[in-house]
Design a protein around this motif. Structure first.
Motif, PDB file in Angstrom:
ATOM      1  N   ARG A 115     102.556 -14.119   6.984  1.00 18.24           N
ATOM      2  CA  ARG A 115     102.800 -15.331   7.815  1.00 18.24           C
ATOM      3  C   ARG A 115     102.137 -14.657   9.088  1.00 18.24           C
ATOM      4  N   ALA A 119     103.150 -19.106  12.295  1.00 23.71           N
ATOM      5  CA  ALA A 119     104.021 -19.988  10.943  1.00 23.71           C
ATOM      6  C   ALA A 119     102.839 -20.220  10.084  1.00 23.71           C
ATOM      7  N   ARG A 716     109.654 -18.495   7.150  1.00 24.12           N
ATOM      8  CA  ARG A 716     110.405 -18.295   8.410  1.00 24.12           C
ATOM      9  C   ARG A 716     111.871 -17.625   7.935  1.00 24.12           C
ATOM     10  N   PRO A 719     111.857 -14.499   4.549  1.00 27.30           N
ATOM     11  CA  PRO A 719     110.595 -13.597   4.554  1.00 27.30           C
ATOM     12  C   PRO A 719     110.293 -12.974   3.144  1.00 27.30           C
TER      13      PRO A 719
END
Length: 867
Positions: A115, A119, A716, A719
């Protein structure tokens, strides 16, 4: 003279000529006849050469790829041998065992998410290496060029990595940008151009991310039960690196570390799955080439029939001078087989050159090195098919000339003989066809599929013959049309010497093959692009930690309250024995052998999984606490010879677990829901570390915007969880299918060319009789346009009948392949078969128009003098 005067005046019989002199005379006559050239055998030679070239060429290219794998196996594998484990690293004792036998390097592979700071997320295929030892063999290419220390070492607390250009493009990144994988931040310092051991990893669903093992450990992705594969490559000492040494090492691992769960592989079989795919695809293309050769066999029969007609006067002369029917047959057969050998040699030359052409034009695009050579075995296989096809289709028309008297040969122009050949020639035809079919089955990689292809081809021949006979019978019985042109067309369909049998056979076989391939291609694409996604989940979530499963469920309930969530525990295990027999000694059916190759996903459950139905046996009670039990996919169990009560041993996390088959299930794999070949009772793995696999399905199907938001939020919040969009996975599969479709269409074009050649040959074979028809009709007052309309109506009707049959037969063949071989649903797509049928009719009319125009241009006088 047949006799001589013996001493004393007695007449004695002359000695019978021996076999050698008989053969010599036969050869001399045959070769003398061939001095006039090969005029009239263009289609014959083209059909044989085309089929032989496709079969020999496909076999040679496949062998070149296989030899490339074998010769580069050490480079592809990254060592002489490799031993891999799933979900755990090797213990110090296991490492000591390996290091005592060679120089060891290791890599870890998995799937994960990366990522960006804003985001954006992407699925990647990380490979973690030891910078001091990777690659042990070959070289790593990155842009800009960097040493391993420059590429991987941490700078300011940030690890270095390289990635495929696809990842840079997908996330709009450039070298020097940073992404997070798990809890670790990495800097993408270079674009990954090539890795020497890429092929051994198989097909990936995401771009490669190359990083160090220290970076992977810092990411937090190596939690207990995570789906990480650790592969230990060994470079053996010089005296132990031969084939016998490789076998000794593999046996030493099996005996010395029996419960470790190591999957061993040597440079001899560096990429076994890829090798099997080569063999399977080569078999498919070979069968298509053989079908093209069989279609071409119709052209052979037409050419031989035309040859017999052209040689009528010569045969009559030989018989009038005392030659037997057997001698005339033998001379003619030698001529035909010499020509068949010439066509075969042309095809072999093309087939032998194809590996070199493939290497020069597509070598850089192929995923494996190609080593072109002249492969005698593959060329011999092509030659065998070519000569047997020529023999099978030539014997019948040649045999008919044996018993025809001289007078009948001369009057066959107006009163053709309709008798078949003697039984001896019919038996010879049967033996030649049996040899051709037997060779196709015996030399195939999967004899079951080859046998089905042979039976299907034979059935098509019989059905097409019945179609032709039925069409002729119908044409003879229909009321006479009032329109002259149509009446002539209908009469031409059933008259003596009509083109109907050969034209329907050649065109029908071609259309059948093309429709079969088109429907298989379109059905697979449709199910991948539309049917499956309509029922499939939107996401797969991998490596959901057991300790965070409830929090993960709550997160999805909050972010997607209307979506359907399914979550099950997941582990990986490798089947090591069935009914107490090691898998290396198990003779499994071809469609089930893959279960024994490598590791499989397994789970445990108190209830039957959704999308499966118990068909034999019974499910265990929810509170079952006895000996381990397992539920098996019914079809695969039958292919492995398993039944209720049999024992299955799997190695999970270095421990062998033996379970008893309690029930068999029918599984609906097409839904892409969570299901497994093996489902164990919950007590089988009590206390073992594991992760969870989850699926999420949105109501109403795909929603790209919503999926993107959820993927970002999952990245987020979790992870270490790998998020796989089903659409991305299907796109990757579609890309592979598209590449295969190109090869399939290329192969089918060979059959198309053969069908067109045969069609042209059939029309050419009837040229002589059509010339006399046209001359007589023109003399009686028929105009050129009226004759042209009659001929084109005839060709159109024959083309329509052949196309309709080909479309129906092709649909039936596609249904069988899809439902019985591929285990998929069948879908009828109207556009492809319709286009093929219309094209077939158009080709028939165009070729007929070309031949008819030449016929209509002939002057009557030269032909009337000879009638």
């Amino acid at each position: 003279m047949s006799d001589t005067i013996a001493p004393g005046g007695a007449r004695a019989a002359a000695p019978a000529p021996d076999a050698v002199s008989t053969l010599a005379v036969t050869l001399r006559f045959a070769l003398r006849n061939l001095r006039g050239g090969v005029r009239g055998f263009g289609v014959f030679l083209a059909c044989i050469a085309l089929g032989v070239a496709s079969i020999a060429g496909v076999g040679s290219v496949a062998r070149s790829l296989s030899d490339g794998l074998a010769s580069q196996g050490r480079l592809i594998l990254g060592g002489d041998v490799a031993a891999s484990l799933l979900q755990r690293e090797a213990t110090p004792e296991e490492l000591a065992f390996l290091r005592a036998r060679g120089q060891v390097s290791s890599v870890a592979t998995l799937r994960s998410m990366v990522r960006t700071a804003d985001a954006r997320t992407a699925l990647v295929e990380p490979k973690a290496v030891d910078p001091a030892a990777y690659p042990a063999i070959g070289s790593l290419a990155v842009e800009p060029p960097l040493s391993n220390d420059q590429l991987f070492a941490p700078r300011d607390g940030v690890w270095g990595a390289a990635a495929d250009q696809t990842l840079f493009s997908r996330l709009d990144l450039k070298p020097g940008d940073r992404v997070k994988i798990g809890e670790a931040e990495v800097e993408l310092r270079a674009v990954l151009l090539s890795e020497p051991d890429k092929l051994v990893a198989g097909i990936g669903f995401g771009p490669r991310l190359l990083l160090s093992q220290d970076a992977l450990r810092a990411s937090g992705l190596l939690a207990p039960g995570s789906l990480v594969r650790w592969t230990y490559r060994l470079t053996l000492p010089p005296g132990e690196a031969d084939d016998a040494g490789l076998a000794r090492f593999i046996e030493a691992v099996r005996v010395g570390l029996p419960d470790s769960g190591f999957e061993t592989r040597s440079r001899v079989n560096a990429a076994p799955q890829f090798q099997r795919n080569i063999e399977r695809f080569a078999q498919f293309l070979t069968l298509v080439g053989l079908a093209a050769l069989v279609v071409g066999g119709v052209g052979v029969a037409n050419a031989v029939s035309a040859y017999v007609e052209r040689r009528r006067a010569s045969m009559a002369t030989l018989k009038s001078l005392g030659a037997t029917g057997g001698r005339v047959f033998a001379i003619s057969l030698v001529e035909i087989m010499v020509l068949a050998a010439l066509g075969t040699l042309i095809g072999l030359a093309v087939g032998a050159a194809l590996p070199y052409v493939a290497s020069a034009t597509a070598g850089a695009l192929l995923p494996t090195p190609i080593e072109p050579h002249v492969y005698l075995r593959e060329l011999a296989q092509g030659a065998l098919y070519g000569l047997l096809t020529a023999l099978s289709f030539a014997l019948w028309p040649l045999g008919r000339a044996h018993d025809v008297p001289v007078s009948a040969l001369f009057r066959d122009q107006v009163d053709p003989d309709s008798h078949g050949p003697r039984w001896r020639y019919r038996i010879m035809v049967g033996l030649a066809v049996a040899a051709l079919a037997g060779s196709a089955v015996w030399l195939s990689f999967d004899r079951r599929i080859a046998l089905a292809a042979v039976i299907g081809t034979a059935g098509s021949f019989v059905l097409l013959r019945l179609v032709a006979v039925s069409l002729m019978a119908l044409a003879a019985r229909v009321p006479r049309p009032r329109r002259t042109e149509l009446r002539m067309a209908v009469a031409n369909i059933h008259r003596p010497g009509a083109l109907t049998p050969s034209l329907v056979l050649s065109l029908g076989l071609g259309v059948t093959l093309l429709v079969t391939l088109a429907l298989i291609d379109s059905t697979i694409r449709s199910q991948l692009e539309r049917s499956i996604p309509a029922r499939a989940p939107s996401f797969f979530f991998l490596d959901v930690p057991s300790g965070e499963a409830q929090r993960f469920d709550a997160f999805l309930a909050r972010e997607a309250p209307d979506a359907k969530l399914e979550r099950v525990p997941m582990m990986r295990g490798r089947v090591t024995a069935l009914k107490g027999v090691p898998v290396a000694e198990v003779k499994a059916a071809e469609n089930a052998a893959w279960v024994l190759e490598g590791d499989r996903g397994i789970t445990f459950s108190a209830t039957p999984p959704e999308g499966s139905t118990v068909v034999e046996g019974a499910w265990w009670p929810a509170d079952y606490a006895g000996k381990p039990l397992v539920s098996f996919d019914a079809e695969l169990a039958h292919g492995l010879g398993l039944g209720i009560g049999d024992a299955v041993t799997v190695n999970v996390l270095g421990r062998n677990i033996t379970a008893t088959v309690a029930n068999l299930r029918r599984v609906e794999w097409q839904t892409l829901g969570i299901n497994f070949v093996m489902v164990f009772s919950p007590n089988s793995f009590a206390g073992a570390p594991h992760t969870n696999l989850a699926t999420l399905a949105f109501p109403g199907g795909q929603d790209a915007a919503r999926e993107g938001r959820l993927a970002g939020a999952a990245g987020r919040e979790f992870p270490n969880v790998t998020t796989v969009r089903v659409k991305d996975a299907l796109d990757a599969i579609n890309e592979v299918v598209a590449q295969l479709a190109v090869a399939i269409r290329g192969a089918s074009s060979v059959a198309l060319v053969a069908a067109v050649l045969v069609l042209g040959g059939a029309l050419a074979a009837g040229h002589r009789s059509r010339v006399y028809d046209a001359v007589v009709l023109k003399t009686l007052g028929a105009t050129r346009m009226r004759l042209l309309a009659a001929f084109l109506l005839e060709y159109g009707l024959l083309g329509l009948a052949s196309a309709v049959f080909g479309a129906l037969a092709g649909a039936g063949a596609a249904w069988w392949v899809l439902t019985r071989v591929m285990r998929l649903g069948f879908e009828w797509h109207f556009a492809g078969p319709l286009a093929i049928a219309v094209s077939a009719i158009a080709v028939t009319i165009v070729l007929g128009l070309v031949g008819t125009w030449r016929i209509l241009g002939q002057k009557p006088a030269p032909y009337l003098r000879n009638l």
